[in-house]
Design a protein around this motif. Structure first.
Motif, PDB file in Angstrom:
ATOM      1  N   GLU A 414       0.829  -1.213   0.000  1.00  0.00           N
ATOM      2  CA  GLU A 414       0.000   0.000   0.000  1.00  0.00           C
ATOM      3  C   GLU A 414       0.856   1.253   0.000  1.00  0.00           C
ATOM      4  O   GLU A 414       0.528   2.243  -0.661  1.00  0.00           O
ATOM      5  N   LEU A 415       1.970   1.232   0.736  1.00  0.00           N
ATOM      6  CA  LEU A 415       2.882   2.376   0.708  1.00  0.00           C
ATOM      7  C   LEU A 415       3.472   2.572  -0.683  1.00  0.00           C
ATOM      8  O   LEU A 415       3.565   3.699  -1.180  1.00  0.00           O
ATOM      9  N   ALA A 416       3.871   1.474  -1.314  1.00  0.00           N
ATOM     10  CA  ALA A 416       4.438   1.575  -2.661  1.00  0.00           C
ATOM     11  C   ALA A 416       3.409   2.122  -3.646  1.00  0.00           C
ATOM     12  O   ALA A 416       3.737   2.951  -4.511  1.00  0.00           O
ATOM     13  N   ALA A 417       2.155   1.692  -3.516  1.00  0.00           N
ATOM     14  CA  ALA A 417       1.104   2.203  -4.395  1.00  0.00           C
ATOM     15  C   ALA A 417       0.858   3.684  -4.148  1.00  0.00           C
ATOM     16  O   ALA A 417       0.630   4.447  -5.097  1.00  0.00           O
ATOM     17  N   TRP A 418       0.910   4.085  -2.879  1.00  0.00           N
ATOM     18  CA  TRP A 418       0.724   5.508  -2.554  1.00  0.00           C
ATOM     19  C   TRP A 418       1.863   6.347  -3.140  1.00  0.00           C
ATOM     20  O   TRP A 418       1.628   7.416  -3.706  1.00  0.00           O
ATOM     21  N   VAL A 419       3.088   5.859  -3.024  1.00  0.00           N
ATOM     22  CA  VAL A 419       4.229   6.570  -3.606  1.00  0.00           C
ATOM     23  C   VAL A 419       4.093   6.641  -5.127  1.00  0.00           C
ATOM     24  O   VAL A 419       4.343   7.690  -5.741  1.00  0.00           O
ATOM     25  N   ALA A 420       3.683   5.531  -5.744  1.00  0.00           N
ATOM     26  CA  ALA A 420       3.534   5.515  -7.206  1.00  0.00           C
ATOM     27  C   ALA A 420       2.540   6.572  -7.671  1.00  0.00           C
ATOM     28  O   ALA A 420       2.713   7.185  -8.733  1.00  0.00           O
ATOM     29  N   ALA A 421       1.507   6.805  -6.873  1.00  0.00           N
ATOM     30  CA  ALA A 421       0.506   7.816  -7.231  1.00  0.00           C
ATOM     31  C   ALA A 421       1.023   9.235  -7.058  1.00  0.00           C
ATOM     32  O   ALA A 421       0.386  10.183  -7.521  1.00  0.00           O
ATOM     33  N   ARG A 422       2.161   9.408  -6.418  1.00  0.00           N
ATOM     34  CA  ARG A 422       2.743  10.741  -6.222  1.00  0.00           C
ATOM     35  C   ARG A 422       3.740  11.081  -7.339  1.00  0.00           C
ATOM     36  O   ARG A 422       4.258  12.195  -7.383  1.00  0.00           O
ATOM     37  N   LEU A 423       4.055  10.134  -8.198  1.00  0.00           N
ATOM     38  CA  LEU A 423       5.059  10.355  -9.236  1.00  0.00           C
ATOM     39  C   LEU A 423       4.583  11.380 -10.260  1.00  0.00           C
ATOM     40  O   LEU A 423       3.375  11.542 -10.468  1.00  0.00           O
ATOM     41  N   PRO A 424       5.542  12.051 -10.919  1.00  0.00           N
ATOM     42  CA  PRO A 424       6.984  11.904 -10.741  1.00  0.00           C
ATOM     43  C   PRO A 424       7.505  12.643  -9.513  1.00  0.00           C
ATOM     44  O   PRO A 424       6.994  13.699  -9.148  1.00  0.00           O
ATOM     45  N   VAL A 425       8.524  12.055  -8.882  1.00  0.00           N
ATOM     46  CA  VAL A 425       9.277  12.728  -7.814  1.00  0.00           C
ATOM     47  C   VAL A 425      10.634  13.057  -8.418  1.00  0.00           C
ATOM     48  O   VAL A 425      11.424  12.158  -8.714  1.00  0.00           O
ATOM     49  N   LYS A 426      10.891  14.322  -8.587  1.00  0.00           N
ATOM     50  CA  LYS A 426      12.022  14.759  -9.399  1.00  0.00           C
ATOM     51  C   LYS A 426      13.373  14.371  -8.801  1.00  0.00           C
ATOM     52  O   LYS A 426      14.281  13.943  -9.526  1.00  0.00           O
TER      53      LYS A 426
END
Length: 533
Positions: A414-426
């Protein structure tokens, strides 16, 4: 001073608790969270030491949510000279109104008990980190704001809240910081909730960031969270197992805020459906009582808020307020359930309940939340045969059970999915709010998801310049770090000493006569003499 922003990790770095992140730009300073350190005694001692920054120089404090490991040092911050605004959501303000004075009261009570023991032992008298009155005074500086609305706090800083799905009022904090062309966009996750939370909707957040600061409490865990029906069945099984002892008790150490209310809703549903035999369910926590009142007022904002309201009408559920009411629980006969704070067994009335019941085989202790390294909850979870509570050694004969389906934290997928939804992270993702194995687990998962990620695992009190080309780590000031990384998020010598003392007593008790006991003691004395101790 440089206009390039920087961030310093003054807490929750290599450990779960003590959330405190200082963002600086020129002579402007904003603090994200100011939480109490929990865990080993070595870490908790940081709560008593001066802040590693000047509170009076802060322009603003922004809180992600009300949990004490994110807010618990705010009264000390104000006491030490901070007189500016403390920003949070409206529900966080309501919860802090009951949680911070309670934290001050607990510190006063526990320091009073400690000082009585210290006087008998000829040791120094200590003072609480802050009092209930200090906490009430700090609350006058709180300012609430709604989600997703930008708030300017200084020429270089503005922020907005996003629902984090972790707790009533919990938020991730998006910040824009910088002057002129040196502006950066950061997101502090706070604590991210799981996908299936009884009272909370799914966590949200913006995308397209320069830097992301992400929690990792369960970064190495795939819980495979159950459905609502499955969760209640698991709870039912635990209640029925404990109820086999007709004069027993099911003790549930629980965070007073949200976890207790979730348990109430599920227990009431099981009672209503006839899944468990009616029995007294006692909430032995003044804080949980007041927090439940806050939840009731915000019931319309909650998913399934009506379940909580229905639970509060149950004839089996009752709340204790006074110390006399709490003590009367010891006189109960027949099976009953007691839910008491704190969730890690570090303070509050649960310690009294454990002291009264741990040595009895008819008792069951059900751990329903994360137990930080070095806490009494973790020591019980790890299978200790005896523990020390308020200076007394207690043998553990109770059944210690764990039910990790009420977590307020997202697991690794779930954390990985949440991070993926924040992309791109420059530029970079900072992993915080986790012990080292959890951080390493999430690091590996994120790296596999996106090999181009720059992933940073900051240590306590480390500083990073947030440049337009990536981060630059700065040398710590001479007095920092306050703790070496190896001493953060681990058992400390206090834990080892208590364990050794109890093991020694156990060996002496089991020794075959006076001579064997004397041999054991002579060997220990010889070892001490050889080390020069």
């Amino acid at each position: 001073m440089s206009n390039v922003p920087s961030i310093t990790f003054h807490g929750a770095a290599g450990a779960v608790t003590g959330s405190c992140f200082l963002v600086e730009c020129g002579d402007e300073h904003v603090l994200i969270d100011c939480g109490l350190f929990q865990g080993s005694k070595t870490e908790k001692e940081l709560n008593y030491r001066p802040f590693p920054f000047a509170p009076a120089k802060l322009n603003a404090v922004i809180l992600t949510h009300a949990h004490i490991d994110h807010t618990g040092l705010v009264p000390k911050l104000v006491k030490d000279g901070y007189d500016g605004p403390i920003f949070c959501t409206a529900a966080t303000l309501d919860l802090c109104t009951v949680m911070l004075p309670d934290s001050g009261h607990i510190q006063e009570m526990e320091v009073e008990q400690l000082n009585r023991r210290n006087e008998h032992r000829g040791r120094k008298i200590v003072t609480p980190i802050y009092t209930a009155m200090d906490a009430s005074s700090a609350l006058t500086q709180f300012r609430s704001h709604p989600m997703k609305q930008w708030v300017a706090v200084s020429p270089a800083f503005r922020f907005r809240f996003w629902n984090a799905g972790h707790l009533l009022g919990s938020a991730s904090v998006e910040i824009e910081v910088g002057n002129g062309t040196e502006r950066r966009r950061l997101l502090f996750s706070g604590d991210i909730g799981p996908q299936h939370k009884l009272f909370q909707t799914m966590p949200e957040g913006p995308s397209g960031l320069d830097y992301l600061v992400c929690e990792s409490t369960y970064g190495d865990v795939d819980r495979n969270d159950p459905s609502e029906e499955q969760r209640r069945k698991l709870l039912k099984d635990e209640v029925q197992l404990a109820a086999r002892h007709q004069n027993g008790v099911l003790l549930i150490p629980s965070f007073a805020v949200e976890r207790t209310q979730e348990l109430l809703a599920d227990l009431a549903s099981l009672l209503d459906g006839g899944a468990i035999t009616p029995c007294p369910i006692i909430i032995d926590s003044p804080l949980a009582t007041r927090a439940t009142e806050v939840f009731s007022r915000h019931a319309r904002e909650l998913e399934n808020g009506e379940l909580l309201l229905r639970a509060l009408r149950s004839r089996q559920i009752r709340f204790t307020e006074t110390a006399e009411q709490s003590k009367s629980i010891d006189n109960l006969r027949g099976f009953h359930i007691v839910i008491a704070a704190s969730g890690m067994c570090e303070a509050g009335r649960i310690r009294h309940r454990l002291k009264n019941w741990l040595w009895r085989p008819e008792a069951t202790v059900l751990l329903v939340g994360y137990q930080a390294s070095g806490t009494l909850g973790r020591i019980l979870e790890d299978g200790a045969s005896a523990v020390r509570i308020q200076g007394d050694e207690i043998v553990v004969r109770a059944s210690i059970r764990k039910l990790d389906v009420y977590s307020g934290h997202a697991d690794a997928p779930e954390l990985a999915a949440w991070v993926a939804a924040r992309l791109p992270v420059k530029h970079a993702v900072f992993l915080v709010h986790g012990e080292r194995p959890a951080i390493a687990g999430l690091n590996a998962r994120l790296a596999a998801m996106n090999p181009s990620f720059a992933i940073i695992e900051p240590d306590l009190d480390t500083t990073y310049r947030l440049t337009d080309t990536g981060t630059i780590s700065l040398s710590a000031k001479q007095e920092l770090p306050r703790l070496e990384p190896i001493r953060v998020g681990h058992r400390d010598w206090h834990n080892d000493c208590q364990s050794l003392i109890m093991d020694l007593q156990d060996r002496l008790d089991k020794a075959a006569g006076e001579e064997q006991r004397s041999v054991i003691l002579r060997k220990i004395r010889r070892a001490l003499d050889e080390t020069g101790a």
